[in-house]
Design an enzyme around this catalytic site. Structure first.
Site, PDB file in Angstrom:
ATOM      1  N   GLN A  15      -0.749   1.474 -10.455  1.00  0.00           N
ATOM      2  CA  GLN A  15      -2.066   1.878  -9.949  1.00  0.00           C
ATOM      3  C   GLN A  15      -1.911   3.087  -9.020  1.00  0.00           C
ATOM      4  O   GLN A  15      -1.803   2.944  -7.811  1.00  0.00           O
ATOM      5  CB  GLN A  15      -2.703   0.706  -9.198  1.00  0.00           C
ATOM      6  CG  GLN A  15      -4.032   1.023  -8.604  1.00  0.00           C
ATOM      7  CD  GLN A  15      -5.130   0.214  -9.213  1.00  0.00           C
ATOM      8  OE1 GLN A  15      -4.901  -0.861  -9.728  1.00  0.00           O
ATOM      9  NE2 GLN A  15      -6.326   0.732  -9.155  1.00  0.00           N
ATOM     10  N   PHE A  16      -1.918   4.285  -9.608  1.00  0.00           N
ATOM     11  CA  PHE A  16      -1.736   5.494  -8.803  1.00  0.00           C
ATOM     12  C   PHE A  16      -2.851   5.678  -7.780  1.00  0.00           C
ATOM     13  O   PHE A  16      -2.663   6.339  -6.755  1.00  0.00           O
ATOM     14  CB  PHE A  16      -1.614   6.733  -9.694  1.00  0.00           C
ATOM     15  CG  PHE A  16      -2.922   7.255 -10.221  1.00  0.00           C
ATOM     16  CD1 PHE A  16      -3.596   8.261  -9.547  1.00  0.00           C
ATOM     17  CD2 PHE A  16      -3.471   6.743 -11.391  1.00  0.00           C
ATOM     18  CE1 PHE A  16      -4.807   8.742 -10.033  1.00  0.00           C
ATOM     19  CE2 PHE A  16      -4.673   7.216 -11.876  1.00  0.00           C
ATOM     20  CZ  PHE A  16      -5.348   8.221 -11.186  1.00  0.00           C
ATOM     21  N   THR A  17      -4.007   5.062  -8.009  1.00  0.00           N
ATOM     22  CA  THR A  17      -5.139   5.242  -7.092  1.00  0.00           C
ATOM     23  C   THR A  17      -4.884   4.633  -5.713  1.00  0.00           C
ATOM     24  O   THR A  17      -5.655   4.883  -4.791  1.00  0.00           O
ATOM     25  CB  THR A  17      -6.444   4.671  -7.684  1.00  0.00           C
ATOM     26  OG1 THR A  17      -6.283   3.279  -7.946  1.00  0.00           O
ATOM     27  CG2 THR A  17      -6.819   5.406  -8.964  1.00  0.00           C
TER      28      THR A  17
END
Length: 149
Positions: free
Chosen positions: A78-80
């Protein structure tokens, strides 16, 4: 590296309507990798996750770790988690590691977890995923290898 760790009764992840990872009692873990991360950051987060004492003992106190209860892990990239929302209305993802390098860190992290003799399921890096979570508690913790909070 950052991780959002949720204690779950069960969790699964689907890609294109097909389940690609599924667990029962354990943790759903969302992980984000930054441009500054090293193997040491992965080790720190791994050790925290497997040793967090957030499962109830016989006295109903959060005193047992994932390993002690035979828990399972569902790990989703989850790069966010590196979205900076301090300015404007659109998150800035400049601190997130991107592409093949991020994928390599994610796969290495999964490998490191599996070495701990824990059932580890995972999403598909970069895919559009649907994550189903049945929280237990709820218990949700945020980990940061840089210890910025």
């Amino acid at each position: 590296m950052r991780a959002v760790v949720q204690r779950v009764k069960k969790s699964d992840v689907k890609v294109d309507g097909k389940v690609v990872g599924e667990i029962q009692k354990g943790f759903n873990v969302l992980v984000g990798i930054s441009k500054d991360d090293t193997i040491e950051d992965l080790k720190y987060i791994r050790d925290k996750i497997i040793n967090l004492r957030v499962f109830e003992d016989e006295n109903e106190k959060m005193n047992l770790s994932l390993k002690e209860v035979g828990g399972e892990l569902l790990v989703i990239s989850q790069f966010t988690l590196y979205g900076d929302c301090r300015k404007g209305r659109r998150p800035n993802f400049m601190d997130a590691l991107a592409g093949e390098e991020a994928k390599g860190f994610y796969l290495k992290f999964l490998e490191m977890l599996k070495e701990e003799n824990i059932k580890v399921e995972a999403g598909i890096f970069g895919a559009n995923m649907e994550v189903n979570i049945v929280n237990d508690g709820p218990v949700t913790l945020i980990l940061d290898s840089k210890r910025s909070f």
